[in-house]
Scaffold this active site. Sequence first.
Site, PDB file in Angstrom:
ATOM      1  N   GLU A  46       0.741  -1.332   0.037  1.00  0.00           N
ATOM      2  CA  GLU A  46      -0.055  -0.180   0.014  1.00  0.00           C
ATOM      3  C   GLU A  46       0.700   1.270  -0.090  1.00  0.00           C
ATOM      4  OE1 GLU A  46      -3.127  -0.158   3.160  1.00  0.00           O
ATOM      5  OE2 GLU A  46      -3.806  -1.687   2.417  1.00  0.00           O
ATOM      6  N   GLU A  58      -5.370  -8.512   0.388  1.00  0.00           N
ATOM      7  CA  GLU A  58      -5.942  -8.348   1.531  1.00  0.00           C
ATOM      8  C   GLU A  58      -7.560  -7.855   1.238  1.00  0.00           C
ATOM      9  OE1 GLU A  58      -4.911  -5.049   4.024  1.00  0.00           O
ATOM     10  OE2 GLU A  58      -2.705  -5.511   3.682  1.00  0.00           O
TER      11      GLU A  58
END
Length: 449
Positions: free
Chosen positions: A166, A352
Amino acid sequence: MTFIKFPDGFMWGAITAAYQIEGAWNEDGKGLSIWDTFVRQSGRIERGETADMAVDHYHRYPEDIALMQELGLKAYCFSISWPRLLPEGTGKVNPAGLDFYDRLVDGLLANNIIPYVMLYHWDLPQALQDKGGWGERSIVDAYSEYARIVAKRLGDRIPAWVTHNEPMVISLGGHFTGELAPGIQDPFVALRVAHHLLVSHGQAVLALRTELPKTAKIGIILNITPTYPATDTDEDRQAARRYDGVANRMFLDPLFKGEYPADMVEMFGPLFPEIRPGDLQTIAAPLDFVGLNYYMRAVMHYDPDTPILQASQVFPPESEYSQMWEIYPPGMYDMLTRIQADYHPKEVYITENGVCVPDGVDFDGRVRDVRRIRYLRDHLAQVGRAIQAGVPLKGYFHWTLMDNFEWAFGYRMRFGLVYVDFATQQRIIKESGRWYEKTIRNNGFDPED
Ligand code: IFM
């Protein structure tokens, strides 16, 4: 609806991050990370909580591997703590740190669980932050040196490698809103950080390719927020497009097309970071897979009062919400098919996806997290649709294995398939964990179940 079947060999897993689970913040020669510093600053974390102990995975990893086995996981993705290996960020290696990951990897393999390694999930060595952190260009070399060290030690046993997790959140959360470590609030720094993260990714890919066996696969994990206009007006559509640029295209375009989006370069104007010759080529180093994290969508409307972006988010009142975000399963399908159409990655993983809802232990000791089961079922149904539509999806990693330290929220947000009593460190597999185990065993599920 009929049984939703996944392709043979589909990689069912769970994912964690070092700082959120390991604890042992100052044991066995580990150096400080920016999170060790950040949690000690007043007002940063709810109730002043820290992850000094977290869920004590550093000591309890054999028990945690046993839980993974009980859940039937085929794979487990975890991150390495850079300061545990290199307490000063560069230079002298801490052998005890390497030994820990060695034992973890061997333990996983002994239980037939495939280890996926992430090199960076937000816990930069404080010593490097003191020199400017991701805002300084010199970090790029420090990071690829670190990547090399990990590859040399674990490369013979790890089939899949992730550089960053991320980068958008690191850049914006850590350096623009400041809600995450290191808590900087400066748009200029945030953009520089984004660029350095991307260049460091590309350079690490090259370093890893020289150190790892040819069969090792290398990728990056991006959190993607599918973005929709609040209404069909031109203004709202453009607002959504701008948000998509900041949240998604600023990372996807350089990685897959070797260029920053022209509309973003124009929008950020003088804030845009220096790009050195060769940077974009480095960033666009070919990847074996991309990991996509999906939690939420963004519905945007035109808002002239928001600086630069001129857009703000609206929260549809008819939607269902978790403790943190809107729950919107179709966004999973929209995201996967869009990335495939626009960027054509060779292989894709959901790296995720998960939900925080207030779980509790019932009288009989069970954790009946029925909302998480529904969440899993609804999102996996969309994953199944995307596979049918031709997305080369190779696996799904649930966020997360067990309840843990959820950054600025501390321990209030529970995302695990396994419940953790943070006072005693007792672990209890939740009903969602049981549901996931059955899904893995059957390589699919009946949506009516
Ligand atoms: O806990 C985080 C994780 O570290 C990064 N992705 C989102 C998760 C839930 O907020």
